[in-house]
Design a protein around this motif. Structure first.
Motif, mmCIF file in Angstrom:
data_model
loop_
_atom_site.group_PDB
_atom_site.id
_atom_site.type_symbol
_atom_site.label_atom_id
_atom_site.label_comp_id
_atom_site.label_asym_id
_atom_site.label_seq_id
_atom_site.Cartn_x
_atom_site.Cartn_y
_atom_site.Cartn_z
ATOM 1 N N ILE A 138 0.792 -1.363 -0.110
ATOM 2 C CA ILE A 138 -0.019 -0.017 0.052
ATOM 3 C C ILE A 138 0.893 1.269 -0.131
ATOM 4 C CG2 ILE A 138 -1.913 1.209 0.995
ATOM 5 C CD1 ILE A 138 -2.516 -1.418 2.367
ATOM 6 N N ARG A 139 0.679 2.259 -0.954
ATOM 7 C CA ARG A 139 1.373 3.302 -1.046
ATOM 8 C C ARG A 139 0.622 4.497 -0.892
ATOM 9 N NH1 ARG A 139 6.436 2.804 -3.011
ATOM 10 N NH2 ARG A 139 7.093 0.706 -4.042
ATOM 11 N N MET A 140 0.908 5.662 -0.147
ATOM 12 C CA MET A 140 0.230 6.857 0.127
ATOM 13 C C MET A 140 0.522 7.755 -0.952
ATOM 14 S SD MET A 140 -0.249 8.980 3.822
ATOM 15 C CE MET A 140 -1.575 7.798 4.507
ATOM 16 N N GLN A 141 -0.009 8.260 -1.503
ATOM 17 C CA GLN A 141 0.055 9.468 -2.598
ATOM 18 C C GLN A 141 0.108 10.827 -2.015
ATOM 19 O OE1 GLN A 141 -3.112 8.623 -5.879
ATOM 20 N NE2 GLN A 141 -1.568 7.673 -6.940
ATOM 21 N N ARG A 142 1.333 11.143 -1.684
ATOM 22 C CA ARG A 142 1.492 12.727 -1.131
ATOM 23 C C ARG A 142 2.619 13.230 -1.949
ATOM 24 N NH1 ARG A 142 4.310 12.247 4.757
ATOM 25 N NH2 ARG A 142 6.225 11.404 4.111
ATOM 26 N N ARG A 143 2.699 14.621 -1.608
ATOM 27 C CA ARG A 143 3.788 15.106 -2.351
ATOM 28 C C ARG A 143 5.080 14.653 -1.883
ATOM 29 N NH1 ARG A 143 1.204 21.200 -1.398
ATOM 30 N NH2 ARG A 143 -0.539 20.697 -2.337
ATOM 31 N N GLY A 144 5.994 14.520 -2.924
ATOM 32 C CA GLY A 144 7.572 14.372 -2.670
ATOM 33 C C GLY A 144 7.483 12.571 -2.572
ATOM 34 N N GLY A 145 6.610 12.162 -3.289
ATOM 35 C CA GLY A 145 6.824 10.487 -3.398
ATOM 36 C C GLY A 145 5.578 9.929 -2.957
ATOM 37 N N THR A 146 5.614 8.523 -3.291
ATOM 38 C CA THR A 146 4.595 7.755 -2.618
ATOM 39 C C THR A 146 5.170 6.670 -1.669
ATOM 40 O OG1 THR A 146 4.789 6.462 -4.398
ATOM 41 C CG2 THR A 146 3.073 8.158 -4.666
#
Length: 183
Positions: free
Chosen positions: A97-105
């Motif tokens: 599970i990857r969180m989509q946030r600024r500066g990468g996932t």
């Protein structure tokens, strides 16, 4: 009317054979639920962004530093996550599970402090989604037991996303989630 000798047994034999073949076909056909499960159905589609919303809390997930947390307000869905299929595990299929946030996932990983943290990569078994009807629990296998996404009994003062060992003390509540497609 007189039948030819030998025509009656053929009719019976073909009827018995047809009935047997029909029963065999019905017994070998998968049940609808089994067919759906085998077709990869589930609460999420890999690669699609979703908000992961804790149903009991009506809050999504967000991040503070490398710590994954529940959002500050009820109804706030937080930051979308993406489920990536992971079937390279001895414990079965699941997801990273990857969180989509600024500066990468970064990936959601469990830590020894019982918190779910964000890391660029983590060596762990995949997260599995366990259906509970309209929602699901998120778990992984670690050191012979299962770890589930949980919340502190001190919530909302402590909004960290924790993991709870299935066999551990009852000081954390296992949470159920819904996946809401991000737009």
């Amino acid at each position: 009317m007189k039948q030819a000798s030998g025509s009656l047994p053929r009719v019976r034999l073909s009827a018995v054979l047809a009935g047997s073949l029909a029963l065999l076909a019905v017994s070998l056909a998968p049940a609808p639920a089994q067919a759906a499960a085998g077709a990869g159905s589930g609460p999420v589609e890999p690669g699609v962004p979703y908000y992961l919303v804790a149903t009991k809390l009506d809050r999504g997930l967000t991040a503070e530093g490398d710590s994954v947390r529940y959002t500050n307000s009820a109804g706030d869905r937080g930051i979308p996550v993406v489920f990536e299929k992971d079937d390279n595990s001895t414990w079965g299929e699941g997801y990273q599970i990857r969180m989509q946030r600024r500066g990468g996932t970064p990936m959601l990983c469990h830590s020894y402090e019982r918190r779910i943290v964000l890391m660029d990569s983590c060596r762990q078994n995949p997260w599995m989604l366990v259906s509970t009807g309209d929602s699901f629990r998120v778990k992984t296998r670690w050191d012979g037991s299962y770890l589930f996404f949980a919340a502190s009994p001190a919530f909302p003062n402590d909004k960290a996303l924790y993991w709870k060992d299935q066999y551990g003390a009852g000081d954390l509540d296992v949470m159920e989630f819904k996946a809401v497609k991000a737009r």
